[in-house]
Design an enzyme around this catalytic site. Structure first.
Site, PDB file in Angstrom:
ATOM      1  N   ASP A  20     -33.179  13.357   7.611  1.00 54.68           N
ATOM      2  CA  ASP A  20     -32.886  14.459   8.517  1.00 54.68           C
ATOM      3  C   ASP A  20     -33.694  15.678   8.049  1.00 54.68           C
ATOM      4  OD1 ASP A  20     -31.511  15.976  10.499  1.00 54.68           O
ATOM      5  OD2 ASP A  20     -30.194  16.749   8.931  1.00 54.68           O
ATOM      6  N   ASP A  33     -26.996  15.203   6.192  1.00 50.31           N
ATOM      7  CA  ASP A  33     -25.933  16.050   5.651  1.00 50.31           C
ATOM      8  C   ASP A  33     -24.922  16.487   6.696  1.00 50.31           C
ATOM      9  OD1 ASP A  33     -27.520  17.914   7.062  1.00 50.31           O
ATOM     10  OD2 ASP A  33     -26.842  19.537   5.755  1.00 50.31           O
ATOM     11  N   ASP A  64     -25.259  12.961  11.524  1.00 48.63           N
ATOM     12  CA  ASP A  64     -25.947  11.919  10.758  1.00 48.63           C
ATOM     13  C   ASP A  64     -25.023  10.761  10.374  1.00 48.63           C
ATOM     14  OD1 ASP A  64     -28.370  13.418  10.664  1.00 48.63           O
ATOM     15  OD2 ASP A  64     -27.512  14.643   9.073  1.00 48.63           O
TER      16      ASP A  64
END
Length: 769
Positions: free
Chosen positions: A314, A512, A516
């Site tokens: 990410d 995080d 996700d």
């Protein structure tokens, strides 16, 4: 707690049984040396019976799990030793088995020590302000909104926001960072850290059960609870080894007619290297990664981490800092940039806006003296206004801050904002626009270095999956050195990407946020940045970074691969030696007693080799305390460097075709800053930082290219000085002046970023973003 007590009791009983077996073996030897062979055989026989009892217990446990492992071989060897009257061999086997069990227990205890220390630190009570009084209440009774008093040396019981006056916290228990961290009023802090300063008020934002520390404790209970596939494979191989051993025993007995040969084969066939070395190596790796701020949820996750060949990451909060930071101050010219920032930060001290903390933090970093604002008020949809030191200050949209038309400085700020994906906040002073603040989410200083380390470690492909716009995502990917970018992704898009990548190679996912969590759960190994990540992502992940440093991921993957390699070496090497010993025993060249002693040595070699995992990789760069202090010092000075860089670029932008005295004077002031602040900073780096870093990196002149940049910076600064001292410049002089200033800006900016990435990020506390 029950699990911890059970583990402690088991470890103690293992040590007691080992001590009894060893004492019996030695006592029998003393009796034999004293001329009492009958007493010696009786003592050794008792030790053999002790071994039979232990082996029987282990076999029964395995049968309850519907497993048939190599403990059966040990049991048969012990019984056979008694039957043929080889009490000494039986005693040696018993010592061998109890030694392996005791070593395994010690390794497990060491592996859990760092994790279980967190449990002991969990605060049980909190001091809460109630109606002007402070009362002590159980930590579980604290609710969001409660105001707590945290004294010096106390552990924060819940997540919360720092009250007036700020706080200094020791976060080493959670993050491994050795130095206290300073927080300002309104900053969010996590439970489980220690107050290293004076007492302060904490406004709770969670309960004790929902706080960051409780989340770490839940990870502790999950860590090391599951057997890795390699451990299960080891048990299956040991099960296959059982019929092979019995066949060799039968053949040796049949061909020789001597039962003692069959017993000797059983003695050396116990595959302790296989059934002990693999789990000890894995559990040792769990201990090492935990000490480095990475919680791996079991040895199965550790093996999956070692196998990763494709890594999906990410962007926000993973490759970047995950919070807005002031990237530049662009001024209209009348008010200096530091004064624009000081006035804005003074007003933002009472603002609840998401960017206010970033403005105040930037002002504190530049050591600007803030004033208490008056008449401050929020204007819905526009911004905030108030008075600071008698001046009217507006923060927010351009029109609200007094910006009319499309001034060159404002247009330049907007172009920069569009190119970098930055946010803008205009600052008005006394009814006129004075400047604009630009905010971005900076790339972590250790990101590019971490990506390179991942590639060196065996990761073939690193891609980004983000919900952000493509231009912003591509800029971050270029800085990090990624292979591919997938922008504007929804949670389902990220999950689909994980599915597609898993079809080609073992895939890890790093994230995080809540968005996700599906991809983390779907990946072969999910890795969560737990310092600011959502609970959902941490619970869905197999690996959680409890320290806000991405480079610990590369370190954990290196540990995982090393543990897998060492476990294989221990198992294969130990079994190979046992196989050779079986052949000698079957041919009658290795009596049972000597075989037991030899097998003891083989087992110890395999287990001690597995414990090598606990040692840090010597190839990793480790800075000593003095070098870390230097790195942190120069990282702090880079805040000053960035301020000068902003002013250098602004001065170059202001040199149009016909600059006035104010623009030329700004160029002279910037040159003075370069001479008085930047050049001394560069000289100090050359004299103090670079020799220390070179010693840590090793090799021949590792800092040479960076030293060459210092030479160029000095040369260009001297050239700029000659140009600004020429008086009124002509057109050619202006062109050269702009060229030198822009060139100096580019060299300094690149050099600063390279230092942060290659040198300063090696310190335990990364340089400020």
């Amino acid at each position: 707690m029950a699990t911890t007590l059970h583990t402690a009791l088991r470890n103690r009983s293992d040590l007691l049984v080992f001590g009894a077996a060893l004492a019996g073996l030695l006592a029998g030897g003393i009796a034999r040396w004293a001329g009492s062979p009958g007493l010696a055989r009786w003592i050794w026989g008792a030790v053999t019976v002790l071994g039979i009892c232990c082996s029987t217990l282990w076999v029964v446990r395995a049968l309850r799990r519907r497993e048939l492992d190599a403990d059966v071989i040990a049991l048969l060897a012990l019984v056979g030793a008694l039957v043929v009257g080889e009490q000494l061999a039986g005693a040696l086997i018993a010592v061998m088995l109890t030694t392996g069990s005791a070593l395994e227990g010690l390794a497990e205890g060491r592996a859990r020590r760092d994790l279980e220390a967190l449990l002991a630190r969990a605060p049980k009570t909190a001091r809460r302000r109630t109606g002007g009084q402070v009362e002590t209440v159980p930590a579980e009774r604290v609710r969001p909104g409660d105001v707590l008093v945290v004294g010096t040396g106390e552990v924060l019981p819940v997540d919360g926001a720092v009250g007036a006056g700020g706080a200094v916290l020791d976060e080493s228990a959670l993050t491994g960072e050795p130095l206290p961290v300073e927080y300002w009023e309104g900053d969010a802090v996590r439970s489980g850290v220690v107050n290293a300063g004076s007492a302060f008020d904490l406004r709770a934002t969670s309960t004790a059960a929902d706080g960051a520390y409780a989340g770490v404790l839940r990870l502790v209970e999950e860590a090391a609870s599951d057997k890795a596939p390699a451990v299960r494979v080891a048990n299956r191989v040991a099960g296959w080894f059982l019929p092979l051993t019995l066949a060799v025993c039968g053949l040796a007995w049949l061909l020789s007619g001597e039962l003692s040969r069959a017993v000797a084969v059983l003695v050396v066939a116990t595959p302790c290297p296989l059934i002990l070395a693999v789990p000890i190596a894995m559990v040792s790796a769990l201990s090492l990664t935990a000490r480095r701020g990475v919680v791996v949820k079991g040895s199965g996750a550790l093996e999956s981490l070692a196998a990763v060949r494709t890594l999906i990451v990410d962007k926000t909060g993973t490759l970047t800092a995950g919070r807005p930071a002031l990237s530049a101050v662009v001024t209209a010219g009348a008010v200096p940039d530091d004064e624009v920032l000081r006035l804005a930060a003074s007003l933002d001290q009472v603002s609840a806006h998401v960017l206010a903390a970033a403005v105040v933090r930037a002002a504190h970093e530049r050591r600007l003296p803030l004033s208490a604002p008056t008449d401050a008020e929020e204007v819905t949809g526009q911004g905030m206004r108030g008075r600071v030191d008698g001046r009217e200050v507006h923060l927010g949209k351009a029109a609200f801050a007094g910006q009319r038309g499309d001034a060159p400085w404002a247009a330049a700020a907007r172009r920069r904002s569009d190119a970098d994906g930055a946010l803008t906040v205009f600052v008005g002073v006394d009814g006129r626009a004075a400047g604009v603040l630009l905010f971005d989410d900076p790339v972590r200083s250790d990101t590019a270095r971490t990506v390179r380390e991942l590639r060196r470690g065996g990761v073939d492909r690193v891609v980004m999956a983000t919900g952000d716009r493509r231009p912003v995502a591509e800029a971050v990917a270029a800085a990090a050195g990624l292979d591919e970018v997938f922008a504007e992704c929804s949670p389902s898009d990220k999950a689909d990407l994980v599915r597609s990548e898993r079809a080609f190679a073992p895939t890890g996912m790093v994230g995080d946020g809540v968005n996700d969590a599906p991809a983390l759960a779907l990946a072969d190994v999910g890795i969560a940045i737990g310092t600011r990540g959502a609970t959902a992502s941490s619970e869905a992940a197999d690996v959680v970074l409890t320290v806000d440093r991405l480079d610990r991921l590369a370190e954990a993957m290196s540990v995982a691969r090393r543990a897998k390699r060492i476990a294989g070496q221990s198992a294969v090497g130990g079994m190979a030696l046992s196989g050779v010993a079986m052949a000698f025993a079957a041919l009658g060249h290795l009596p049972a007693a000597w075989g037991a002693l030899l097998q003891e040595g083989i087992d110890l070699l395999a287990i001690l080799n597995a414990l090598r995992v606990l040692r840090l990789d010597t190839s990793a760069v480790e800075l000593d305390q003095h070098t870390q202090e230097l790195a942190r010092r120069f990282a702090a000075e880079h805040i000053m460097v960035r301020g000068v860089l902003d002013r250098l670029k602004a001065a170059a932008d202001g040199l149009g075709t016909d600059p006035g005295p104010a623009e030329l004077d700004r160029a002279r002031k910037v040159h003075a800053e370069l001479v008085e602040e930047i050049l001394p900073h560069e000289r100090a780096e050359e004299e103090l930082l670079y020799p220390a870093i070179a010693s840590a990196l090793g090799g021949i002149d590792p800092t040479g290219p960076m030293s060459r940049a210092h030479v160029e910076i000095r040369a260009q600064t001297d050239r700029l000085g000659h140009l600004v001292d020429r008086g009124t410049p002509g057109a050619a002089d202006l062109a050269e002046l702009r060229l030198v200033m822009y060139g100096l800006y580019a060299v300094l900016r690149l050099h600063t970023l390279q230092e942060e990435e290659s040198y300063l990020s090696l310190a335990d506390t990364a340089p400020p973003a």
